[in-house]
Write a protein that holds these residues in place. Sequence first.
Motif, short mmCIF file in Angstrom:
data_model
loop_
_atom_site.label_atom_id
_atom_site.label_comp_id
_atom_site.label_asym_id
_atom_site.label_seq_id
_atom_site.Cartn_x
_atom_site.Cartn_y
_atom_site.Cartn_z
N GLY A 212 54.87 86.92 -56.98
CA GLY A 212 56.12 86.18 -56.99
C GLY A 212 56.44 85.55 -58.33
N THR A 213 55.82 86.05 -59.40
CA THR A 213 56.05 85.49 -60.73
C THR A 213 57.09 86.27 -61.51
OG1 THR A 213 54.26 86.82 -61.68
CG2 THR A 213 53.69 84.62 -60.83
N GLY A 214 57.61 87.34 -60.91
CA GLY A 214 58.56 88.19 -61.61
C GLY A 214 57.93 89.43 -62.19
N ALA A 215 56.61 89.50 -62.16
CA ALA A 215 55.90 90.66 -62.69
C ALA A 215 55.95 91.85 -61.74
CB ALA A 215 54.45 90.30 -63.00
N GLY A 216 56.31 91.61 -60.49
CA GLY A 216 56.37 92.68 -59.52
C GLY A 216 55.01 93.04 -58.97
N PHE A 217 54.94 94.19 -58.30
CA PHE A 217 53.69 94.62 -57.69
C PHE A 217 52.75 95.20 -58.74
CE2 PHE A 217 56.21 94.44 -53.82
CZ PHE A 217 55.27 93.97 -52.90
N VAL A 218 51.47 94.85 -58.62
CA VAL A 218 50.43 95.39 -59.49
C VAL A 218 49.30 95.91 -58.62
CG1 VAL A 218 50.99 93.85 -61.41
CG2 VAL A 218 49.27 93.16 -59.72
N ASN A 219 48.56 96.87 -59.15
CA ASN A 219 47.43 97.43 -58.41
C ASN A 219 46.33 96.39 -58.23
OD1 ASN A 219 48.83 99.85 -58.46
ND2 ASN A 219 47.65 100.70 -60.15
N ILE A 220 45.75 96.37 -57.05
CA ILE A 220 44.72 95.38 -56.74
C ILE A 220 43.36 95.86 -57.24
CG2 ILE A 220 43.44 94.31 -54.84
CD1 ILE A 220 46.04 94.12 -53.32
N THR A 221 42.63 94.95 -57.86
CA THR A 221 41.23 95.14 -58.21
C THR A 221 40.42 94.03 -57.55
OG1 THR A 221 41.52 93.88 -60.25
CG2 THR A 221 41.76 96.29 -60.39
N ALA A 222 39.11 94.14 -57.59
CA ALA A 222 38.25 93.23 -56.84
C ALA A 222 38.51 91.76 -57.18
CB ALA A 222 36.79 93.58 -57.07
N ASN A 223 38.66 91.46 -58.47
CA ASN A 223 38.78 90.06 -58.90
C ASN A 223 40.15 89.79 -59.52
OD1 ASN A 223 36.02 89.40 -58.21
ND2 ASN A 223 35.44 90.66 -59.96
N LEU A 224 41.18 90.41 -58.96
CA LEU A 224 42.53 90.25 -59.51
C LEU A 224 42.97 88.80 -59.48
CD1 LEU A 224 45.20 91.47 -60.54
CD2 LEU A 224 45.85 91.80 -58.14
N ASP A 225 42.68 88.07 -58.40
CA ASP A 225 43.16 86.70 -58.25
C ASP A 225 41.99 85.73 -58.08
OD1 ASP A 225 45.96 87.30 -58.28
OD2 ASP A 225 45.72 88.15 -56.27
N ALA A 226 42.06 84.61 -58.80
CA ALA A 226 41.03 83.58 -58.68
C ALA A 226 41.05 83.00 -57.27
CB ALA A 226 41.28 82.47 -59.71
N GLY A 227 39.86 82.75 -56.74
CA GLY A 227 39.77 82.12 -55.44
C GLY A 227 39.70 83.08 -54.28
N THR A 228 39.72 84.37 -54.56
CA THR A 228 39.55 85.35 -53.49
C THR A 228 38.88 86.58 -54.07
OG1 THR A 228 40.63 86.42 -51.61
CG2 THR A 228 41.70 86.63 -53.74
N THR A 229 38.26 87.36 -53.20
CA THR A 229 37.68 88.65 -53.59
C THR A 229 38.32 89.73 -52.75
OG1 THR A 229 35.56 87.64 -54.19
CG2 THR A 229 35.57 90.00 -53.79
N TYR A 230 38.87 90.76 -53.41
CA TYR A 230 39.49 91.88 -52.70
C TYR A 230 38.47 93.01 -52.55
CZ TYR A 230 44.03 89.73 -53.78
OH TYR A 230 45.10 88.88 -53.88
N SER A 231 38.53 93.70 -51.43
CA SER A 231 37.71 94.89 -51.22
C SER A 231 38.48 95.88 -50.36
CB SER A 231 36.37 94.52 -50.57
OG SER A 231 36.57 93.88 -49.32
N ASP A 232 38.00 97.12 -50.37
CA ASP A 232 38.61 98.19 -49.55
C ASP A 232 40.08 98.41 -49.91
OD1 ASP A 232 36.18 98.40 -48.14
OD2 ASP A 232 36.79 96.80 -46.79
N PHE A 233 40.42 98.21 -51.20
CA PHE A 233 41.82 98.37 -51.60
C PHE A 233 42.21 99.82 -51.80
CE2 PHE A 233 39.10 96.44 -54.86
CZ PHE A 233 38.95 97.49 -55.76
N ASN A 234 41.31 100.76 -51.57
CA ASN A 234 41.63 102.19 -51.56
C ASN A 234 41.45 102.78 -50.16
OD1 ASN A 234 40.23 102.08 -54.73
ND2 ASN A 234 42.33 102.77 -54.41
N THR A 235 41.52 101.92 -49.15
CA THR A 235 41.43 102.35 -47.76
C THR A 235 42.65 101.82 -47.00
OG1 THR A 235 40.27 100.42 -46.88
CG2 THR A 235 38.93 102.10 -47.96
#
Length: 343
Positions: A212-235
């Motif tokens: 929501g910063t105006g940058a639009g959608f970006v591909n998710i990686t494991a540590n894209l955002d502080a305070g959370t960990t992403y996984s299974d982003f290719n499933t």
Amino acid sequence: MEHIVTTGANTLAIAAAAVISNAGATTFVNGNLRRYPPTGTVTGFLLPIGDAVNYTPVSIDFAGSVTGTGYLDAVVAVPSAAPAAASGLSQTKYVNRKWTLTNTGITGFTSYAPTFTFVSGDIQGSGTPTAFVIRNYETSAWNATTLGSALATSTSATGQTTFTDFVIGEKTELSVSTQPTNVTICSGNNTTFTAGSTSSPTPSVLWQRDAGTGAGFVNITANLDAGTTYSDFNTNTLSLTGSASGLNGYEYRAVYSNINGSVNSNTATVTVNAIPVAPSGTAIQNFCSSASPVVSDISISSGTAIQWYDAATGGNLVTSGTALLTNTHYYASQTVSGCESST
């Protein structure tokens, strides 16, 4: 042995097993054809091939200047089955032809544009010629081509650089069958988003997020955002572990891709509610035993949806109607927007 046919400046070589069909205004080869292009600018280079009945030639426009003394081999066949599912073509709406082109020693050109001609009887099912595309098979993989034109009995491609097998048909639909839905969690909790596609060939999946910063959608990686960990982003199911309140309002979507392109799922939003502070009240409260006080009689000065426990952490829930015990500690939490505080 080859049979050599010379017509003006052009030379055709016809394999021994091939025959000349329709010896008239349109003469073509039923079998393997070899033809030598001239040097320089070459357009409309015709490969007059077909079967015992139908004339289904290939015409080639070379980009750049042709050099060398090489040749093209060409043959067309009527397959016994629909194009492979991996080609991304419909199993019911296709042209029942396969053209095979082989280049030996032709150099200089940068790319070429082939036009494949078929007859109306080659069109299977209720295929729409103007919706046809071309696929080629090279290095054990099917590849999309750049469409030039799609007409009633011919389809062309542009930008080709290699010579191989070619088939024609309608693309299969690439779609999302399961859409992700919004989720609401408490700060620090885990959550998932799920999407799905039943398209063929089976598409790959990549999850994206928009902060929501105006940058639009970006591909998710494991540590894209502080305070959370992403996984299974290719499933099909994206997992978020330990989601911080900073993710509140972030949007997520799945992108499915195969030989026919890509398609985005609907967007889904995560709402992250903050963990409230513990409720407040007087630490020591006195009651008359004759009044038979219960837990709900304990006074709380601030807090909503109060719950009582018999220990500060990991205790048992005490119902509001439970009789108070002498000199016993009780611990209260409050719940706001579905999130429970500490006690």
